[in-house]
Write an enzyme that holds these catalytic residues in place. Sequence first.
Site, PDB file in Angstrom:
ATOM      1  N   ALA A 239      25.103  18.324 -27.880  1.00  0.00           N
ATOM      2  CA  ALA A 239      23.879  17.539 -27.707  1.00  0.00           C
ATOM      3  C   ALA A 239      22.726  18.397 -27.189  1.00  0.00           C
ATOM      4  O   ALA A 239      22.873  19.592 -26.901  1.00  0.00           O
ATOM      5  CB  ALA A 239      24.148  16.375 -26.759  1.00  0.00           C
ATOM      6  N   HIS A 240      21.560  17.763 -27.062  1.00  0.00           N
ATOM      7  CA  HIS A 240      20.340  18.503 -26.720  1.00  0.00           C
ATOM      8  C   HIS A 240      20.402  19.101 -25.319  1.00  0.00           C
ATOM      9  O   HIS A 240      21.006  18.554 -24.407  1.00  0.00           O
ATOM     10  CB  HIS A 240      19.092  17.619 -26.883  1.00  0.00           C
TER      11      HIS A 240
END
Length: 338
Positions: A239-240
């Site tokens: 994820a980011h």
Amino acid sequence: MKLSEIAARIGGEIKGAAESPSWRNIDIKNIADIESAEPGEITFISNPKYRAALKKTRASAVIIQSGMETDIPSVICRNPYLGFAKTISLFRDPPPRPCAGINPLASVSEGFIADDAAIDAFVVVSKNAKVGRGTAIMPHVFIGEGAEIGDNCFIYPNVTVREKVKVGNNVIIHSGSVIGSDGYGYVQDEGIHKKIPQAGNVVICDNVEIGANVCIDRAALSETFIGEGTKIDNLVHIAHNVKIGKHCLILGQTGIAGSTVIGDYTTLASQSGISGHLKIGNHVTVAARGGVIKDIPDGALVSGFPARDHREMLKVHAATMRLPEILDMFRKMKKGET
């Protein structure tokens, strides 16, 4: 290929229980696993659990470690598994790659493409993108605006590298992966989830390998970072804002939530789940299906959900296995009381 040449090229030494000079001249035509190997083939054994199979193999030679006894002509290696990997390259051709140059069916905008890079049919290279020397890009790959691909990379078909993503040298990306997809960021306003723009990028360092159908999200503002030499298996989601250190192993179906920081030489086994905003130390191992919901110090081995010290988790499992027995004892005690 003579056995002596194989030994020299993989850094091994010919030895065995019945050592003979003639072993050096044995002709080896292929490499195979220990159970299916035939005469004229070489095999290997690195795990002692397969020692019994060594007695039954029909292979003409075997790669083993020092101290393992066998009558089969042997190449002794400090690391038989590494010797096996090197031997494969002696008998197997590398994956086919397109010829250097830009295929007429590719769509390449203004940017920098090295003279010896190979851009195959139906590749799209967007404006201001860069592709380094010796890099091969297979059909139906999309390279976004301003993205940078380093030297000697190999990108398999149907990969998407979104805008501004930076990929280092000697990187391999397998089919179906998406690098730089938007991070999962939303804010609720009057009962409606509104998208938070993901304005950052992804940085992939040198010598990283990314498996098939991996998704690495771009950061909200800064960068999602994959450190040098890290190997990512198929079907992984990162994820980011995640930062992964050097030489980590991320196995299949693992998910890492946003803004988590992972140290160097850490292994996340298959189907691990890592919550967001955590710090995972160096040389950590998370066992398969481990669910991590708090920080983990350097050198820890954890398992289970919630993940805890593996030795403690083994005690929990042992106690759980006794629950039917304990419940039966409790019922008998209750009947005795009444």
